[in-house]
Design an enzyme around this catalytic site. Sequence first.
Site, PDB file in Angstrom:
ATOM      1  N   ASP A 104       0.727  -0.972  -0.216  1.00 17.59           N
ATOM      2  CA  ASP A 104      -0.466  -0.194  -0.017  1.00 17.59           C
ATOM      3  C   ASP A 104       0.634   1.679  -0.306  1.00 17.59           C
ATOM      4  O   ASP A 104       1.840   1.250   0.888  1.00 17.59           O
ATOM      5  CB  ASP A 104      -1.227  -0.162   1.120  1.00 17.59           C
ATOM      6  N   SER A 128      -3.176  14.922 -13.963  1.00 17.34           N
ATOM      7  CA  SER A 128      -4.623  14.713 -14.194  1.00 17.34           C
ATOM      8  C   SER A 128      -5.247  16.120 -15.084  1.00 17.34           C
ATOM      9  O   SER A 128      -3.931  17.272 -15.123  1.00 17.34           O
ATOM     10  CB  SER A 128      -5.053  14.244 -13.505  1.00 17.34           C
ATOM     11  N   TYR A 130     -10.324  15.715  -4.973  1.00 16.55           N
ATOM     12  CA  TYR A 130     -10.169  15.041  -5.619  1.00 16.55           C
ATOM     13  C   TYR A 130      -9.079  16.346  -6.698  1.00 16.55           C
ATOM     14  O   TYR A 130      -7.961  15.896  -7.233  1.00 16.55           O
ATOM     15  CB  TYR A 130     -11.158  14.736  -7.254  1.00 16.55           C
ATOM     16  N   LYS A 163      -5.258  16.964  -6.698  1.00 10.59           N
ATOM     17  CA  LYS A 163      -4.433  16.282  -8.195  1.00 10.59           C
ATOM     18  C   LYS A 163      -4.017  17.972  -7.798  1.00 10.59           C
ATOM     19  O   LYS A 163      -2.182  18.096  -9.061  1.00 10.59           O
ATOM     20  CB  LYS A 163      -4.991  16.563  -9.064  1.00 10.59           C
TER      21      LYS A 163
HETATM   22  N1  LIG Z   1      -9.245   7.212 -15.522  1.00 10.12           N
HETATM   23  C1  LIG Z   1      -9.023   8.597 -15.151  1.00 10.12           C
HETATM   24  O1  LIG Z   1      -9.699   9.882 -16.132  1.00 10.12           O
HETATM   25  C2  LIG Z   1      -8.096   9.480 -15.092  1.00 10.12           C
HETATM   26  C3  LIG Z   1      -7.610  10.670 -15.573  1.00 10.12           C
HETATM   27  C4  LIG Z   1      -6.745  11.731 -14.613  1.00 10.12           C
HETATM   28  C5  LIG Z   1      -5.600  11.627 -13.785  1.00 10.12           C
HETATM   29  N2  LIG Z   1      -6.019   9.843 -13.378  1.00 10.12           N
HETATM   30  C6  LIG Z   1      -5.303   9.025 -12.438  1.00 10.12           C
HETATM   31  O2  LIG Z   1      -4.313   8.151 -13.225  1.00 10.12           O
HETATM   32  C7  LIG Z   1      -3.604   7.694 -12.171  1.00 10.12           C
HETATM   33  C8  LIG Z   1      -4.438   5.985 -12.173  1.00 10.12           C
HETATM   34  O3  LIG Z   1      -5.390   5.660 -12.042  1.00 10.12           O
HETATM   35  P1  LIG Z   1      -6.057   5.040 -13.294  1.00 10.12           P
HETATM   36  O4  LIG Z   1      -7.406   6.045 -14.150  1.00 10.12           O
HETATM   37  O5  LIG Z   1      -4.771   4.188 -14.168  1.00 10.12           O
HETATM   38  O6  LIG Z   1      -7.276   3.728 -11.977  1.00 10.12           O
HETATM   39  P2  LIG Z   1      -7.032   2.467 -11.591  1.00 10.12           P
HETATM   40  O7  LIG Z   1      -8.027   2.401 -10.866  1.00 10.12           O
HETATM   41  O8  LIG Z   1      -7.216   1.682 -12.917  1.00 10.12           O
HETATM   42  O9  LIG Z   1      -5.262   2.120 -11.277  1.00 10.12           O
HETATM   43  C9  LIG Z   1      -5.098   2.818 -10.749  1.00 10.12           C
HETATM   44  C10 LIG Z   1      -3.930   1.380  -9.638  1.00 10.12           C
HETATM   45  O10 LIG Z   1      -3.795   2.211  -8.186  1.00 10.12           O
HETATM   46  C11 LIG Z   1      -4.308   0.811  -7.454  1.00 10.12           C
HETATM   47  N3  LIG Z   1      -3.965   1.855  -6.000  1.00 10.12           N
HETATM   48  C12 LIG Z   1      -5.080   2.451  -5.685  1.00 10.12           C
HETATM   49  N4  LIG Z   1      -4.865   3.153  -4.225  1.00 10.12           N
HETATM   50  C13 LIG Z   1      -4.085   1.864  -3.193  1.00 10.12           C
HETATM   51  C14 LIG Z   1      -3.266   2.267  -2.698  1.00 10.12           C
HETATM   52  N5  LIG Z   1      -3.612   2.835  -1.998  1.00 10.12           N
HETATM   53  N6  LIG Z   1      -1.445   0.944  -3.614  1.00 10.12           N
HETATM   54  C15 LIG Z   1      -1.168   0.616  -3.663  1.00 10.12           C
HETATM   55  N7  LIG Z   1      -2.013   0.584  -4.911  1.00 10.12           N
HETATM   56  C16 LIG Z   1      -3.297   1.218  -5.025  1.00 10.12           C
HETATM   57  C17 LIG Z   1      -4.695   0.360  -8.093  1.00 10.12           C
HETATM   58  O11 LIG Z   1      -5.210  -1.060  -7.504  1.00 10.12           O
HETATM   59  C18 LIG Z   1      -5.029   0.409  -9.341  1.00 10.12           C
HETATM   60  O12 LIG Z   1      -4.497  -0.882  -9.136  1.00 10.12           O
HETATM   61  C19 LIG Z   1      -4.221   7.943 -11.231  1.00 10.12           C
HETATM   62  O13 LIG Z   1      -3.651   9.192 -10.029  1.00 10.12           O
HETATM   63  C20 LIG Z   1      -5.172   8.529 -11.244  1.00 10.12           C
HETATM   64  O14 LIG Z   1      -6.014  10.043 -10.395  1.00 10.12           O
HETATM   65  C21 LIG Z   1      -7.004   9.065 -14.204  1.00 10.12           C
END
Ligand SMILES: NC(=O)c1ccc[n+]([C@@H]2O[C@H](COP(=O)([O-])OP(=O)(O)OC[C@H]3O[C@@H](n4cnc5c(N)ncnc54)[C@H](O)[C@@H]3O)[C@@H](O)[C@H]2O)c1
Length: 283
Positions: free
Chosen positions: A68, A151, A164, A168
């Site tokens: 984590d 983001s 959120y 960010k």
């Molecule tokens: N999906 C979108 O539209 C979007 C847009 C802008 C930014 N983001 C950013 O992209 C990043 C990745 O997100 P994603 O969209 O790929 O989602 P996702 O849920 O597919 O990937 C995030 C991963 O982080 C892991 N995770 C979450 N909490 C955790 C913790 N406490 N310890 C260890 N691992 C943990 C989850 O298990 C997951 O595999 C994030 O920082 C998110 O804010 C996503």
Amino acid sequence: MSGTTAAGWLDGDVAFITGGGSGIGKAVAERYLAEGASVVIFGRDKDKLQAVVESTGQEERILGVAGDVRDPESLHDAIAQTVARFGKLDILVPNAGIWDYNRSVTRLDGADLGAAFDELFAINVKGYLLTVEAAWRELVKTRGNIVMTLSNASFYTAGGGAVYTASKFACRGLLNQLAYELAPKVRVNGVAVGAMNTDLRGPESIGLRDRSISGSFARSEITGNNPLIPLHDSSIEPKDFTGPYVLLASKTNSGNITGNIVQADGGIGVRGFGDRAAGGDHL
Ligand SMILES: NC(=O)c1ccc[n+]([C@@H]2O[C@H](COP(=O)([O-])OP(=O)(O)OC[C@H]3O[C@@H](n4cnc5c(N)ncnc54)[C@H](O)[C@@H]3O)[C@@H](O)[C@H]2O)c1
């Protein structure tokens, strides 16, 4: 591409990616492998990590470590495992995060808002800081670099709720300060990705841990936030956002770049943020 003869922009490098079990973290891991790096993916779901490792068919160059990002000990242990397995660390990708599912200040009471804030900031902001703390000594040794996932919400409203968006923006502050503190030995940059079709979850404390973006929104609702779709050759799949992560991680191609952010969001800054930018009434 065969495991040991790969030639690419990251040939011979070793990368560590938090949240590498799904979404953009997984896509970056796959892309880094294709560019010749060895990769460690770190995340809280062991099965998800193992599935990614097996799906690559390149077990000799990818390792999953469960833990984590709120726990400094598990991060230190994972970095130690990285060096034990692959000999060094060149690239760090702080990426693990959760979203607040647009919970505006008018939708939650004080207790829920406080709980969501504590959980989300602990993962999205403290998690990035602790990831860097666990890794910087190894990055100094290799003159390595950090590529953070930021983001559209690091720059604009309407990419989430107040919690959120604040998290960010805070990551942008971290990026600037860490680029200052770790120069000249370690470069620190970021990719501010826009809306993607991923498994992104919400805070457990307000009952949103099992919601995911891909399960909650129609594809058209996600694409609607990207001004380049459908009139340009762009996409909302995570793999289509990975190019800037390769560029910024590459010692050869980005050796002079630090403290910089590539905004890979379809041009929200010039074209606006889809329908949500029109506002809607939150009251
Ligand atoms: N999906 C979108 O539209 C979007 C847009 C802008 C930014 N983001 C950013 O992209 C990043 C990745 O997100 P994603 O969209 O790929 O989602 P996702 O849920 O597919 O990937 C995030 C991963 O982080 C892991 N995770 C979450 N909490 C955790 C913790 N406490 N310890 C260890 N691992 C943990 C989850 O298990 C997951 O595999 C994030 O920082 C998110 O804010 C996503």
